[in-house]
Design a protein around this motif. Structure first.
Motif, PDB file in Angstrom:
ATOM      1  N   LYS A 297       0.839  -1.200   0.000  1.00  0.00           N
ATOM      2  CA  LYS A 297       0.000   0.000   0.000  1.00  0.00           C
ATOM      3  C   LYS A 297       0.876   1.253   0.000  1.00  0.00           C
ATOM      4  N   VAL A 298       0.299   2.360  -0.439  1.00  0.00           N
ATOM      5  CA  VAL A 298       0.973   3.648  -0.371  1.00  0.00           C
ATOM      6  C   VAL A 298       0.017   4.655   0.261  1.00  0.00           C
ATOM      7  N   LEU A 299       0.583   5.615   0.977  1.00  0.00           N
ATOM      8  CA  LEU A 299      -0.221   6.709   1.505  1.00  0.00           C
ATOM      9  C   LEU A 299       0.634   7.957   1.615  1.00  0.00           C
ATOM     10  N   ARG A 300      -0.042   9.062   1.778  1.00  0.00           N
ATOM     11  CA  ARG A 300       0.594  10.364   1.929  1.00  0.00           C
ATOM     12  C   ARG A 300       0.454  10.797   3.383  1.00  0.00           C
ATOM     13  N   MET A 301       1.581  11.153   3.996  1.00  0.00           N
ATOM     14  CA  MET A 301       1.582  11.632   5.380  1.00  0.00           C
ATOM     15  C   MET A 301       1.532  13.157   5.362  1.00  0.00           C
ATOM     16  N   ASP A 302       0.780  13.762   6.290  1.00  0.00           N
ATOM     17  CA  ASP A 302       0.612  15.219   6.264  1.00  0.00           C
ATOM     18  C   ASP A 302       0.948  15.932   7.566  1.00  0.00           C
ATOM     19  N   GLY A 303       1.690  15.298   8.433  1.00  0.00           N
ATOM     20  CA  GLY A 303       2.109  15.961   9.669  1.00  0.00           C
ATOM     21  C   GLY A 303       1.251  15.688  10.879  1.00  0.00           C
ATOM     22  N   ARG A 304       0.028  15.194  10.659  1.00  0.00           N
ATOM     23  CA  ARG A 304      -0.864  14.915  11.795  1.00  0.00           C
ATOM     24  C   ARG A 304      -0.405  13.672  12.547  1.00  0.00           C
ATOM     25  N   GLU A 305      -0.744  13.615  13.815  1.00  0.00           N
ATOM     26  CA  GLU A 305      -0.506  12.400  14.582  1.00  0.00           C
ATOM     27  C   GLU A 305      -1.736  11.502  14.467  1.00  0.00           C
ATOM     28  N   LEU A 306      -1.514  10.211  14.651  1.00  0.00           N
ATOM     29  CA  LEU A 306      -2.597   9.230  14.605  1.00  0.00           C
ATOM     30  C   LEU A 306      -2.591   8.429  15.893  1.00  0.00           C
TER      31      LEU A 306
END
Length: 102
Positions: free
Chosen positions: A31-40
């Motif tokens: 899988k691929v995803l884009r990270m945007d600085g938010r915490e999870l």
């Protein structure tokens, strides 16, 4: 055979942190995803997963220990390990995982 530009695939995703399956190898999904600085929030999976940072940085907390994963590096998360994404994670992330129960 097919060629995939993972950075382009991640850039085209409408939402950060929502992965898309690029392909499968046996029972594993890539899988691929884009990270945007938010915490999870923390999560736990019944199977192991591999997290590869194609570009940027992934800030993790695994079993209470902080870990920074830079571009070109990968992190193996064991099955059952509690892990969370810390604030500041940005870029393109590849995930290799086997669906739970397989």
């Amino acid at each position: 055979m097919s060629l995939v530009d993972v950075k382009e695939e991640a850039a085209q995703l409408p939402d950060a942190w929502r992965s898309v399956v690029l392909g499968r190898v046996g029972t594993a999904a890539v899988k691929v995803l884009r990270m945007d600085g938010r915490e999870l929030e923390a999560e736990v999976h019944g199977t192991a997963e591999v997290l590869f940072v194609a570009d940027g940085v992934l800030e993790l907390e695994v079993e209470g220990e902080g870990l920074t994963v830079g571009a070109g590096k990968l992190c193996r998360i064991p099955a059952g390990a509690r892990h969370a994404v810390r604030a500041g994670s940005r870029g393109t992330l590849l995930i290799v995982e086997v669906a739970e129960g397989e």
